[in-house]
Design a protein around this motif. Sequence first.
Motif, PDB file in Angstrom:
ATOM      1  N   THR A   5       0.732  -1.182   0.094  1.00 49.56           N
ATOM      2  CA  THR A   5      -0.088  -0.140   0.165  1.00 49.56           C
ATOM      3  C   THR A   5       0.667   1.343   0.088  1.00 49.56           C
ATOM      4  N   LYS A   6       1.734   1.267   0.922  1.00 45.38           N
ATOM      5  CA  LYS A   6       2.786   2.489   0.682  1.00 45.38           C
ATOM      6  C   LYS A   6       3.578   2.506  -0.523  1.00 45.38           C
ATOM      7  N   ALA A   7       3.911   1.714  -1.306  1.00 45.53           N
ATOM      8  CA  ALA A   7       4.403   1.761  -2.459  1.00 45.53           C
ATOM      9  C   ALA A   7       3.500   2.253  -3.299  1.00 45.53           C
ATOM     10  N   ARG A   8       2.200   1.842  -3.526  1.00 38.72           N
ATOM     11  CA  ARG A   8       1.209   2.132  -4.456  1.00 38.72           C
ATOM     12  C   ARG A   8       0.748   3.524  -4.126  1.00 38.72           C
ATOM     13  N   ILE A   9       0.873   4.218  -2.769  1.00 32.41           N
ATOM     14  CA  ILE A   9       0.807   5.451  -2.502  1.00 32.41           C
ATOM     15  C   ILE A   9       1.760   6.295  -3.007  1.00 32.41           C
ATOM     16  N   GLN A  10       3.182   5.834  -2.955  1.00 30.59           N
ATOM     17  CA  GLN A  10       4.052   6.420  -3.472  1.00 30.59           C
ATOM     18  C   GLN A  10       4.128   6.745  -5.107  1.00 30.59           C
ATOM     19  N   ALA A  11       3.633   5.804  -5.586  1.00 31.29           N
ATOM     20  CA  ALA A  11       3.767   5.607  -7.180  1.00 31.29           C
ATOM     21  C   ALA A  11       2.641   6.484  -7.682  1.00 31.29           C
ATOM     22  N   VAL A  12       1.503   6.667  -6.962  1.00 33.12           N
ATOM     23  CA  VAL A  12       0.346   7.535  -7.213  1.00 33.12           C
ATOM     24  C   VAL A  12       0.921   8.897  -7.058  1.00 33.12           C
ATOM     25  N   ALA A  13       1.445   9.107  -6.210  1.00 24.26           N
ATOM     26  CA  ALA A  13       1.934  10.526  -5.499  1.00 24.26           C
ATOM     27  C   ALA A  13       2.784  11.067  -6.561  1.00 24.26           C
ATOM     28  N   ARG A  14       4.083  10.302  -6.789  1.00 20.28           N
ATOM     29  CA  ARG A  14       4.814  10.433  -7.612  1.00 20.28           C
ATOM     30  C   ARG A  14       4.310  10.954  -9.023  1.00 20.28           C
ATOM     31  N   GLU A  15       3.342  10.185  -9.761  1.00 22.28           N
ATOM     32  CA  GLU A  15       2.728  10.536 -10.896  1.00 22.28           C
ATOM     33  C   GLU A  15       1.972  11.789 -10.917  1.00 22.28           C
ATOM     34  N   LEU A  16       1.220  12.182  -9.756  1.00 22.82           N
ATOM     35  CA  LEU A  16       0.479  13.306  -9.553  1.00 22.82           C
ATOM     36  C   LEU A  16       1.370  14.529  -9.512  1.00 22.82           C
ATOM     37  N   PHE A  17       2.598  14.475  -8.477  1.00 27.98           N
ATOM     38  CA  PHE A  17       3.419  15.260  -8.408  1.00 27.98           C
ATOM     39  C   PHE A  17       4.190  15.798  -9.781  1.00 27.98           C
ATOM     40  N   ARG A  23       3.081  21.193  -4.745  1.00 29.07           N
ATOM     41  CA  ARG A  23       1.910  22.108  -4.307  1.00 29.07           C
ATOM     42  C   ARG A  23       0.733  22.081  -4.720  1.00 29.07           C
ATOM     43  N   ASN A  24       0.451  21.707  -5.952  1.00 28.09           N
ATOM     44  CA  ASN A  24      -0.954  21.667  -6.461  1.00 28.09           C
ATOM     45  C   ASN A  24      -1.561  20.116  -6.324  1.00 28.09           C
ATOM     46  N   THR A  25      -0.755  19.333  -5.658  1.00 25.22           N
ATOM     47  CA  THR A  25      -1.492  18.076  -5.581  1.00 25.22           C
ATOM     48  C   THR A  25      -1.800  17.815  -3.841  1.00 25.22           C
ATOM     49  N   SER A  26      -3.047  17.450  -3.761  1.00 29.90           N
ATOM     50  CA  SER A  26      -3.627  17.314  -2.230  1.00 29.90           C
ATOM     51  C   SER A  26      -3.528  15.912  -1.791  1.00 29.90           C
ATOM     52  N   LEU A  27      -3.279  15.651  -0.621  1.00 30.30           N
ATOM     53  CA  LEU A  27      -3.414  14.408  -0.022  1.00 30.30           C
ATOM     54  C   LEU A  27      -4.925  13.893  -0.577  1.00 30.30           C
ATOM     55  N   ARG A  28      -6.017  14.484  -0.725  1.00 28.07           N
ATOM     56  CA  ARG A  28      -7.246  13.930  -1.041  1.00 28.07           C
ATOM     57  C   ARG A  28      -7.119  13.493  -2.406  1.00 28.07           C
ATOM     58  N   GLN A  29      -6.697  14.108  -3.446  1.00 28.22           N
ATOM     59  CA  GLN A  29      -6.270  13.752  -4.728  1.00 28.22           C
ATOM     60  C   GLN A  29      -5.443  12.335  -4.906  1.00 28.22           C
ATOM     61  N   ILE A  30      -4.635  12.202  -4.076  1.00 25.64           N
ATOM     62  CA  ILE A  30      -3.845  11.016  -4.143  1.00 25.64           C
ATOM     63  C   ILE A  30      -4.684   9.943  -3.449  1.00 25.64           C
ATOM     64  N   SER A  31      -5.466  10.038  -2.252  1.00 25.41           N
ATOM     65  CA  SER A  31      -6.220   9.066  -1.811  1.00 25.41           C
ATOM     66  C   SER A  31      -7.401   8.623  -2.749  1.00 25.41           C
ATOM     67  N   ASP A  32      -8.052   9.866  -3.298  1.00 22.83           N
ATOM     68  CA  ASP A  32      -9.089   9.281  -4.385  1.00 22.83           C
ATOM     69  C   ASP A  32      -8.567   8.535  -5.332  1.00 22.83           C
ATOM     70  N   ARG A  33      -7.717   8.856  -5.802  1.00 24.50           N
ATOM     71  CA  ARG A  33      -7.030   8.151  -7.147  1.00 24.50           C
ATOM     72  C   ARG A  33      -6.747   6.722  -6.771  1.00 24.50           C
ATOM     73  N   LEU A  34      -6.392   6.486  -5.432  1.00 28.34           N
ATOM     74  CA  LEU A  34      -6.117   5.007  -5.099  1.00 28.34           C
ATOM     75  C   LEU A  34      -7.215   4.533  -4.596  1.00 28.34           C
ATOM     76  N   GLY A  35      -8.394   5.007  -4.389  1.00 29.26           N
ATOM     77  CA  GLY A  35      -9.766   4.469  -3.938  1.00 29.26           C
ATOM     78  C   GLY A  35      -9.572   4.013  -2.319  1.00 29.26           C
ATOM     79  N   ILE A  36      -8.964   5.029  -1.571  1.00 26.17           N
ATOM     80  CA  ILE A  36      -8.632   4.850  -0.211  1.00 26.17           C
ATOM     81  C   ILE A  36      -9.059   5.992   0.641  1.00 26.17           C
ATOM     82  N   THR A  37      -9.247   5.829   1.784  1.00 19.67           N
ATOM     83  CA  THR A  37      -9.480   7.085   2.707  1.00 19.67           C
ATOM     84  C   THR A  37      -8.494   7.936   2.998  1.00 19.67           C
TER      85      THR A  37
END
Length: 172
Positions: A5-17, A23-37
């Motif tokens: 899960t940690k690796a998935r979060i990092q991968a999605v965050a890296r992509e969005l960043f 600065r334009n990427t919120s944690l909400r965007q990351i969690s929404d893309r991953l389908g997690i809270t």
Amino acid sequence: MSSDTKARIQAVARELFVEQGVRNTSLRQISDRLGITKPALYYHFASRDDLVRSIVQPMIDDHDRFVTTRAPGDPRELLEDYFELIWRHRQVLVMVIRELATLGQLELAEHMFEWRRRLVVLLLGPDLTREQHIRATVALGGIADCAVEYADLPIEEVKPTAVQAAADALGL
């Protein structure tokens, strides 16, 4: 499962960043893309800064290892290996360059200057003229720029030309 899960979060965050900046990427965007809270994301990373650090740290570690474990040798081989190192971390470099404030937050600029100083000594030795320093700056900076500018191309298309141009800049 937790590290997955940690690796998935990092991968999605890296992509969005890379796409829209840190600065334009919120944690909400990351969690929404991953389908997690969002609380599930906070379970793994206490803040966006922690998440950014976790993405950049492997690049820092790899660079530190590269410059501290290499012995002087064939400059062309060193340039080729350096290109591959930069290429592996090209998305992180794009992310950092896109948002230069990240350099300051993580004290990355100091690391980068130290890596470059060590690489120059590995390439050309400790006693250099100003001209050799300038050529080394052009060579190593050009390699990094090529990895960022042509990040979407296959490595086979970029590496030979980038390494040859760096070798030419060094007068090899």
